[in-house]
Design a protein around this motif. Structure first.
Motif, PDB file in Angstrom:
ATOM      1  N   SER A 111       0.819  -1.211   0.000  1.00 54.56           N
ATOM      2  CA  SER A 111       0.000   0.000   0.000  1.00 54.56           C
ATOM      3  C   SER A 111       0.852   1.260   0.000  1.00 54.56           C
ATOM      4  O   SER A 111       0.331   2.362  -0.192  1.00 54.56           O
ATOM      5  CB  SER A 111      -0.928   0.024   1.219  1.00 54.56           C
ATOM      6  N   LEU A 112       2.156   1.109   0.211  1.00 59.87           N
ATOM      7  CA  LEU A 112       3.047   2.268   0.209  1.00 59.87           C
ATOM      8  C   LEU A 112       3.468   2.599  -1.213  1.00 59.87           C
ATOM      9  O   LEU A 112       3.947   1.726  -1.942  1.00 59.87           O
ATOM     10  CB  LEU A 112       4.296   1.991   1.049  1.00 59.87           C
ATOM     11  N   SER A 130       6.117   4.428  12.120  1.00 52.93           N
ATOM     12  CA  SER A 130       6.111   3.135  11.444  1.00 52.93           C
ATOM     13  C   SER A 130       7.337   2.327  11.835  1.00 52.93           C
ATOM     14  O   SER A 130       7.262   1.122  12.053  1.00 52.93           O
ATOM     15  CB  SER A 130       6.093   3.329   9.929  1.00 52.93           C
ATOM     16  N   TYR A 136       4.125   7.747   9.190  1.00 52.89           N
ATOM     17  CA  TYR A 136       3.092   7.827   8.169  1.00 52.89           C
ATOM     18  C   TYR A 136       2.789   9.293   7.880  1.00 52.89           C
ATOM     19  O   TYR A 136       2.601  10.096   8.779  1.00 52.89           O
ATOM     20  CB  TYR A 136       1.829   7.098   8.619  1.00 52.89           C
ATOM     21  N   SER A 137       2.754   9.626   6.610  1.00 47.37           N
ATOM     22  CA  SER A 137       2.534  11.013   6.205  1.00 47.37           C
ATOM     23  C   SER A 137       1.053  11.363   6.260  1.00 47.37           C
ATOM     24  O   SER A 137       0.196  10.531   5.985  1.00 47.37           O
ATOM     25  CB  SER A 137       3.058  11.240   4.787  1.00 47.37           C
ATOM     26  N   LYS A 138       0.785  12.612   6.595  1.00 46.42           N
ATOM     27  CA  LYS A 138      -0.589  13.123   6.537  1.00 46.42           C
ATOM     28  C   LYS A 138      -0.669  14.296   5.552  1.00 46.42           C
ATOM     29  O   LYS A 138      -1.634  15.027   5.534  1.00 46.42           O
ATOM     30  CB  LYS A 138      -1.058  13.568   7.917  1.00 46.42           C
ATOM     31  N   THR A 179      -2.334  13.148  -4.761  1.00 43.86           N
ATOM     32  CA  THR A 179      -2.861  12.942  -3.412  1.00 43.86           C
ATOM     33  C   THR A 179      -4.264  12.341  -3.483  1.00 43.86           C
ATOM     34  O   THR A 179      -4.584  11.392  -2.755  1.00 43.86           O
ATOM     35  CB  THR A 179      -2.892  14.268  -2.641  1.00 43.86           C
ATOM     36  N   ARG A 186      -6.315   3.830  -1.935  1.00 45.59           N
ATOM     37  CA  ARG A 186      -5.897   3.381  -0.599  1.00 45.59           C
ATOM     38  C   ARG A 186      -4.385   3.199  -0.504  1.00 45.59           C
ATOM     39  O   ARG A 186      -3.885   2.192   0.006  1.00 45.59           O
ATOM     40  CB  ARG A 186      -6.632   2.091  -0.220  1.00 45.59           C
ATOM     41  N   ASN A 188      -0.590   4.764   0.712  1.00 46.71           N
ATOM     42  CA  ASN A 188       0.003   5.574   1.765  1.00 46.71           C
ATOM     43  C   ASN A 188       1.429   5.949   1.391  1.00 46.71           C
ATOM     44  O   ASN A 188       2.012   5.402   0.444  1.00 46.71           O
ATOM     45  CB  ASN A 188       0.026   4.808   3.094  1.00 46.71           C
ATOM     46  N   ASN A 189       2.000   6.859   2.154  1.00 47.64           N
ATOM     47  CA  ASN A 189       3.426   7.123   2.035  1.00 47.64           C
ATOM     48  C   ASN A 189       4.027   7.381   3.409  1.00 47.64           C
ATOM     49  O   ASN A 189       3.322   7.714   4.365  1.00 47.64           O
ATOM     50  CB  ASN A 189       3.719   8.281   1.065  1.00 47.64           C
TER      51      ASN A 189
END
Length: 286
Positions: A111-112, A130, A136-138, A179, A186, A188-189
């Motif tokens: 998912s990354l 993590s 985890y980035s927001k 983004t 779904r 993430n980064n």
């Protein structure tokens, strides 16, 4: 040591290529990874000596400036490795980092889509951890120096080419588009952050190019209405509100006061002020 195939994709453009040698040297010093391919994406005409310094495996060039988005699409079509390192021409690397370790994070979590190196203003406060130095980035997708998973980004830009470009999308930048793509799929980064010292530092603020070059409408000149000469993103056909102009005044005064105070103690500030003065004379005093 290079355990896997990772490509290096470098982006530069007309008028900014003079920053690239320092960036490339800094990357070599702090990373030292043996990349499978070095792809240099050039937007516009640049000094050929820069190409000699980088010694890329592959060069892809828009001989007339066509925008960052087109350069990205051109470059991604040439990436053959499952991962690639995204690098713009105006960064400095402050800390050593192990690209294999970042790749292992992508290996373990499908998912990354990217692991980003944190810049100077980023801190770990409020972020979910993590692993060591990894959070985890927001903040959504980032074009800061990062290791990317090739497949989802290639799909994102393939879809972007098919997207209708019109007045409704004229202020939609590719970062915002990506983004949204991440949310929809779904994805993430992660951000690698050291609170004591940033992993990377952005050196190219003064040479920032027009925001229109970052907008997805730059792929279609017939719908683009933002003047490419304006770095704010508001072109000649878009009026800037009185409120925005008034709010800019105290920001300019604070920045100017800081420069005046620091000019006696910092060579970097002096050089920055010199470049501002030269730019002011060229643009507004003729």
């Amino acid at each position: 040591m290079s355990d896997r195939k990772i490509d290096l994709v470098i982006f530069t453009c007309e008028g900014k290529e003079h920053l690239l040698p320092k960036t490339f040297s800094s990357l070599q010093e702090k990373c030292g990874y043996l990349f499978s391919n070095v792809i240099l994406a050039i937007d516009g005409k640049v000094d050929s000596s820069v190409i000699d310094i980088v010694k890329p495996t592959i060069i892809v060039q828009n001989h007339k400036r066509s925008g960052y988005v087109k350069s990205i699409i051109n470059a991604l079509s040439l990436v053959k490795s499952p991962y690639f390192f995204w690098l713009e021409d105006d960064w400095c690397f402050n800390l050593n980092f192990d690209l294999n370790e970042l790749a292992q994070k992508l290996d373990l979590d499908s998912s990354l889509c990217q692991v980003v190196l944190g810049k100077e203003e980023l801190k770990s406060d409020g972020l979910t951890a993590s692993d060591k130095d990894l959070y985890y980035s927001k903040f959504g997708f980032s074009a800061n120096p990062c290791l990317c998973r090739t497949a989802p980004l290639f799909k994102a830009f393939t879809d972007l080419l098919k997207l209708d470009k019109n007045e409704a999308t004229k202020l939609l930048g590719f970062e915002s588009y990506l983004t949204d793509f991440m949310v929809q799929n779904r994805l993430n980064n992660l951000i690698k952050i050291n609170d004591a010292q940033s992993y990377v530092q952005h050196d190219g603020y003064l040479e920032s190019t027009a925001r229109e070059f970052h907008m997805i409408n730059s792929l279609d000149d017939s719908t683009s209405s933002i003047g490419k000469e304006y770095i704010s993103g508001y072109g000649q056909h878009i009026n800037i509100s009185i409120k925005n102009k008034i709010l800019m005044i105290p920001k300019v005064l604070v920045a100017s006061s800081y420069l005046i105070l620091k000019i006696f103690s910092s060579r970097e500030v002096y050089d920055y002020a010199m470049r501002l003065n030269i730019g002011f004379k060229k643009r507004f005093k003729n």
